[in-house]
Design an enzyme around this catalytic site. Structure first.
Site, PDB file in Angstrom:
ATOM      1  N   ASP A 175      -5.980  -6.375  10.466  1.00  0.00           N
ATOM      2  CA  ASP A 175      -7.044  -6.048  11.419  1.00  0.00           C
ATOM      3  C   ASP A 175      -6.559  -6.251  12.855  1.00  0.00           C
ATOM      4  O   ASP A 175      -6.830  -5.442  13.750  1.00  0.00           O
ATOM      5  CB  ASP A 175      -8.272  -6.932  11.191  1.00  0.00           C
ATOM      6  CG  ASP A 175      -8.893  -6.744   9.816  1.00  0.00           C
ATOM      7  OD1 ASP A 175      -8.689  -5.680   9.212  1.00  0.00           O
ATOM      8  OD2 ASP A 175      -9.576  -7.672   9.359  1.00  0.00           O
ATOM      9  N   GLU A 211       0.818  -1.211   0.000  1.00  0.00           N
ATOM     10  CA  GLU A 211       0.000   0.000   0.000  1.00  0.00           C
ATOM     11  C   GLU A 211       0.853   1.263   0.000  1.00  0.00           C
ATOM     12  O   GLU A 211       0.532   2.245  -0.689  1.00  0.00           O
ATOM     13  CB  GLU A 211      -0.932  -0.017   1.215  1.00  0.00           C
ATOM     14  CG  GLU A 211      -2.048  -1.051   1.088  1.00  0.00           C
ATOM     15  CD  GLU A 211      -2.695  -1.410   2.407  1.00  0.00           C
ATOM     16  OE1 GLU A 211      -3.726  -2.108   2.373  1.00  0.00           O
ATOM     17  OE2 GLU A 211      -2.162  -1.006   3.470  1.00  0.00           O
TER      18      GLU A 211
END
Length: 477
Positions: A267, A201
């Site tokens: 997460d 990312e």
């Protein structure tokens, strides 16, 4: 230690996903096409996306308010049912829109091998009234939260106006904001405290080649300029790198573990960081603990959580030194690492020439005051100056071996000065323990420890027990 953390309230805003798993076994290839035939055994569903973030935080012990969007459909009912098993998650912030389809990811698995993933999502721009409902629910939750997580899976919930309104409200209230990003440009997250991109990312966001620590640091600084906060780059087996706005850089190396499935690991990282921050710990401590949590969750198949017990056991294993004798520099590095794992460092010192019940009582009492006990021994030269040329009876290596063998002792160091003052300055313990034959103001280094919030503890001694008295009994006449 993490068992002693008092976790607070976390608000989670983001894209809700239902993760579905069809498990079975493959024994043959279909005669209709060159594909495996799965003999289905069972079908399970667990929270995914922002819902998995909420489950991770709740499993650690946080009170969580979850805000997101679902459709008026069967997957929405299933998702809420999977979340309702946790008493710590408030689902009142979940917005239902009949024009929306609850996002579902179905993974078909044989043994531990994923064969195929089937995604069900029909994403249209969210209507203005639905965005308003999301913003209102999120702002209410932020008003009660210690930390806000924005979990962006690029499914539409974290659109520009939602991000701007909710992050702005959090900043007004002084609530830190952590973003797990999916944008190519991080400017949309302006005002966030911390953004947690993975290597891929951040490479997309900067266009940089990321081959080294230096490359990671440069890329992190570039995206930091885009939104104005700190950047934590998650690097899979290489751990994580935190780049602060003030220039500080922290590398947290990953613990070696067998990797079965990386789904949901991000997460777990963001949820653990937020949870530790909600307990009043600093960001560096949160990242060390999150690195450990990630190494646990990738060893589980499918979207999963990490319990406080699992995390505590793994952190304890990482911190174990079992009474090793180390240099002051090594002790400084170890105690700093322990502190970032959430441990309280206890310090006591002495000559410990002949170990007797009084010594054992002191050490046991010291160990009960915190999580890690460091014992500092006077060197042979230091003992001779204090006790006379006939002492010590055992050299420093022998004394260190005996003290280090005691189960309550985590680390042993030797100091050559007459007092342990410089050692205390180097190790910065949270608690100094001495016998009750001292008064608090007489304890060397006590003023230093108290100056940064530590304490001095005086414990009762075993009457009539000392090395000197033992030596006297050994002498003739």
């Amino acid at each position: 230690m993490i068992e002693n953390f008092n976790f607070g309230r976390v608000a989670v805003l983001g894209d809700l996903v239902l993760d579905s798993y069809i498990n079975g076994s493959v024994g043959r290839i279909s005669p209709e096409a060159p594909v495996p035939v799965l003999l289905r055994a069972h079908h399970t569903a667990v929270p995914g996306g922002a819902a998995n973030v909420a489950m991770n935080a709740a499993t650690l012990g946080c009170t969580v308010e979850l805000i997101g969007l679902v459709g008026c459909d069967a997957p929405a009912d299933t998702l809420k049912k999977t979340l309702s098993g946790s008493r710590n998650i408030d689902l009142s912030g979940i917005v239902a829109d009949p024009a929306w389809t609850t996002i579902t990811k179905t993974r078909v698995i044989s043994g531990r091998q994923q064969i195929v993933r089937i995604d069900e999502e029909f994403i249209d721009p969210i209507a203005q009234d639905t965005r308003t409902r999301l913003i209102d629910a999120a702002c209410r939750a932020v008003g009660r939260a210690d930390v806000l997580i924005c979990s962006d899976y690029a499914k539409g919930v974290l659109c520009d106006d939602v991000l701007k309104a909710v992050i702005g409200h959090a900043r007004q209230l002084g609530v830190p904001v952590i973003v797990d990003p999916k944008r190519k440009d991080f400017a949309a997250y302006r005002g966030a405290t911390l953004v947690t991109p993975n290597r891929g990312e951040i490479a997309v966001a900067t266009g940089m080649s990321l081959g080294s620590d230096a490359d990671i640091e440069r890329a992190a600084r570039e995206v930091s300029d885009q939104f104005g906060g700190d950047v934590l780059v998650t690097r899979s087996e290489e751990g994580m790198t935190l780049v602060r706005r003030d220039g500080r850089v922290t590398h947290a190396r990953a613990r070696k573990s067998e990797v079965y499935d990386v789904s949901g690991a991000g997460d777990t990282v963001v949820a653990t960081i937020a949870s530790v921050l909600s307990a009043g710990q600093d960001l560096e401590t949160a990242i060390v603990i999150a690195t450990c949590a990630a190494s646990i969750v990738v060893g589980k198949l499918g979207t999963a959580t990490v319990t406080r017990h699992e995390l505590s056991a793994a952190l304890s294993a990482e911190m174990r030194e079992d009474g090793a004798l180390v240099s002051i520099d090594r002790a400084r590095a170890l105690t700093e690492g322990w502190r970032h794992h959430g441990a309280r460092i206890v310090f006591t010192n002495g000559c410990f020439d002949l170990i007797h019940p009084g010594h054992i009582s002191l050490i046991r009492a010291a160990a009960r005051q915190g999580d890690k006990l460091v014992v500092a021994l006077n060197s042979d030269a230091s003992v001779a100056r204090l006790k006379g040329p006939a002492r010590p009876l055992q050299d420093e290596q022998a004394r260190a071996t005996v003290i280090g063998a005691l189960r309550d002792v985590d680390l042993v160091v030797i100091f050559d000065e007459d007092t342990p003052l410089e050692t205390i300055r180097a190790l910065r313990p949270d608690i100094i323990v001495k016998g009750s034959d001292y008064q608090e103001h007489e304890v060397v280094g006590g003023d230093i420890v108290k100056s940064y919030g530590g304490s001095v503890v005086l414990v009762d001694l075993v009457a009539g027990r000392s090395t000197t008295s033992i030596v006297r009994k050994m002498l003739p006449g």
